[in-house]
Design an enzyme around this catalytic site. Structure first.
Site, mmCIF file in Angstrom:
data_model
loop_
_atom_site.group_PDB
_atom_site.id
_atom_site.type_symbol
_atom_site.label_atom_id
_atom_site.label_comp_id
_atom_site.label_asym_id
_atom_site.label_seq_id
_atom_site.Cartn_x
_atom_site.Cartn_y
_atom_site.Cartn_z
ATOM 1 N N ASP A 1 0.821 -1.204 0.000
ATOM 2 C CA ASP A 1 0.000 0.000 0.000
ATOM 3 C C ASP A 1 0.858 1.258 0.000
ATOM 4 O O ASP A 1 2.087 1.179 0.087
ATOM 5 C CB ASP A 1 -0.994 -0.008 1.183
ATOM 6 C CG ASP A 1 -0.365 -0.472 2.499
ATOM 7 O OD1 ASP A 1 0.881 -0.503 2.588
ATOM 8 O OD2 ASP A 1 -1.114 -0.789 3.433
ATOM 9 N N ASN B 1 -7.581 -1.808 13.806
ATOM 10 C CA ASN B 1 -8.991 -1.935 13.400
ATOM 11 C C ASN B 1 -9.228 -3.176 12.529
ATOM 12 O O ASN B 1 -10.268 -3.308 11.904
ATOM 13 C CB ASN B 1 -9.441 -0.676 12.642
ATOM 14 C CG ASN B 1 -8.671 -0.489 11.347
ATOM 15 O OD1 ASN B 1 -7.770 -1.264 11.031
ATOM 16 N ND2 ASN B 1 -9.019 0.533 10.581
ATOM 17 N N HIS C 1 -7.499 -4.003 9.865
ATOM 18 C CA HIS C 1 -7.179 -3.884 8.436
ATOM 19 C C HIS C 1 -5.954 -4.717 8.062
ATOM 20 O O HIS C 1 -5.090 -5.000 8.890
ATOM 21 C CB HIS C 1 -7.055 -2.425 7.981
ATOM 22 C CG HIS C 1 -5.815 -1.691 8.347
ATOM 23 N ND1 HIS C 1 -5.763 -0.321 8.440
ATOM 24 C CD2 HIS C 1 -4.557 -2.117 8.622
ATOM 25 C CE1 HIS C 1 -4.547 0.051 8.747
ATOM 26 N NE2 HIS C 1 -3.792 -1.012 8.871
ATOM 27 N N GLU D 1 -9.720 -1.321 4.790
ATOM 28 C CA GLU D 1 -10.330 -0.857 6.037
ATOM 29 C C GLU D 1 -11.652 -1.587 6.309
ATOM 30 O O GLU D 1 -12.239 -2.184 5.383
ATOM 31 C CB GLU D 1 -10.582 0.652 5.934
ATOM 32 C CG GLU D 1 -9.317 1.485 5.697
ATOM 33 C CD GLU D 1 -8.451 1.621 6.946
ATOM 34 O OE1 GLU D 1 -8.366 0.680 7.753
ATOM 35 O OE2 GLU D 1 -7.843 2.698 7.104
HETATM 36 C C1 GLP Z 1 -0.264 0.428 8.286
HETATM 37 C C2 GLP Z 1 -0.124 -0.371 7.020
HETATM 38 C C3 GLP Z 1 -0.526 -1.799 7.251
HETATM 39 C C4 GLP Z 1 0.171 -2.337 8.496
HETATM 40 C C5 GLP Z 1 -0.277 -1.542 9.695
HETATM 41 C C6 GLP Z 1 0.250 -2.057 11.017
HETATM 42 O O1 GLP Z 1 -1.575 0.832 8.483
HETATM 43 N N1 GLP Z 1 -0.904 0.159 5.954
HETATM 44 O O2 GLP Z 1 -0.179 -2.563 6.102
HETATM 45 O O3 GLP Z 1 -0.146 -3.673 8.681
HETATM 46 O O4 GLP Z 1 0.187 -0.219 9.463
HETATM 47 O O5 GLP Z 1 1.294 -1.272 11.514
HETATM 48 P P1 GLP Z 1 2.208 -1.660 12.721
HETATM 49 O O6 GLP Z 1 2.991 -2.842 12.304
HETATM 50 O O7 GLP Z 1 3.053 -0.446 12.906
HETATM 51 O O8 GLP Z 1 1.318 -1.940 13.869
#
Ligand code: GLP
Length: 243
Positions: free
Chosen positions: A70, A139, A141, A146
């Protein structure tokens, strides 16, 4: 209810070790070449270990095709906050991969829809994703899919959830500059990956983890779309074991 195979780890270091070992085994097998790669804090230790193993000659990315999951819409690759810059900083610049083998989403493409279609074509041209490595949002995702998004989409533009924007706030100078729109591989693309490795770390993910462990598809928790995937491996911190 679907049964899930979760490997519980004591901490992020243990997760990083196991995740890196999994990726190395996959790459060495030769059948896994196209990877979809996550950003976030969770995979950083895995990337460090992959870079280290590559330096030691234990694994090579020379046949790999790298994609990222992403990107923030409107964000140019040169911006250090971009996911493009993240991928270079944490993996690409440290392993034996050439930029011709790397296709990262352009957040700043003049026509975002056309960029999404071009991205899907690039994924199709390599025969789809062999291994999708995913983090988990608080959340629920996966990538930027989302809660409430349709599960039958490939790469698409998405409005970021309030919870996602709050989670990303520390990376930006103020609330107003946190992006509102993202571009993401869709759940259809992720589910079509031959193998999925899901990394779950951070106590903020308890609710999302509980939804996954409940074993029922629920559009309020996009991660549950992975239930039933025939090659899903989950690494999760013990702190997320439901009490
Ligand atoms: C972002 C990315 C996701 C990732 C998420 C979790 O939102 N778009 O792909 O999984 O962060 O982040 P973290 O690993 O910092 O908790």
């Amino acid at each position: 209810m679907m049964k899930l195979d979760v490997t519980w780890v004591t901490d992020r270091a243990a997760m990083a070790e196991l995740a890196a070992a999994y990726v190395c085994t996959s790459l060495r097998g030769g059948l896994t070449t196209s990877l979809a790669l996550p950003t976030g804090d969770t995979p950083i230790g895995m990337y460090e270990r992959l870079a280290e193993r590559c330096r030691r000659g234990e694994v090579s990315f020379r046949n790999a095709k790298l994609f990222n999951l992403d990107e923030y819409a409107g964000m140019p690759p040169e911006n250090p906050r971009s996911y493009h810059a993240f991928m270079r900083r944490h993996l690409i610049d440290h392993v034996d991969v050439r930029m011709e083998q790397v296709r990262l989403l352009r957040g700043d493409a003049p026509d975002a829809e056309e960029e999404c279609r071009a991205y899907d074509r690039a994924i199709a041209a390599v025969g789809g994703i062999d291994l999708a490595i995913l983090g988990l949002g608080a959340n629920g995702h996966i990538a930027f899919n989302e809660p409430g998004v349709p599960w039958d989409l490939d790469t698409h533009v998405v409005q970021l959830d309030q919870r996602t924007r709050r989670a990303h706030r520390p990376n930006f100078p103020d609330e107003a500059s946190v992006p509102r729109i993202g571009v993401t591989m869709g759940i259809r693309t992720l589910k079509a990956a031959k193998k999925v490795l899901l990394l779950c770390a951070g106590v903020g993910k308890r609710e999302a983890m509980a939804a996954l462990l409940a074993g029922r598809e629920d559009h309020a928790w996009p991660v549950t779309s992975l239930l039933g995937h025939k090659d899903l491996s989950i690494l999760a911190e013990e702190a997320l074991i439901p009490r």
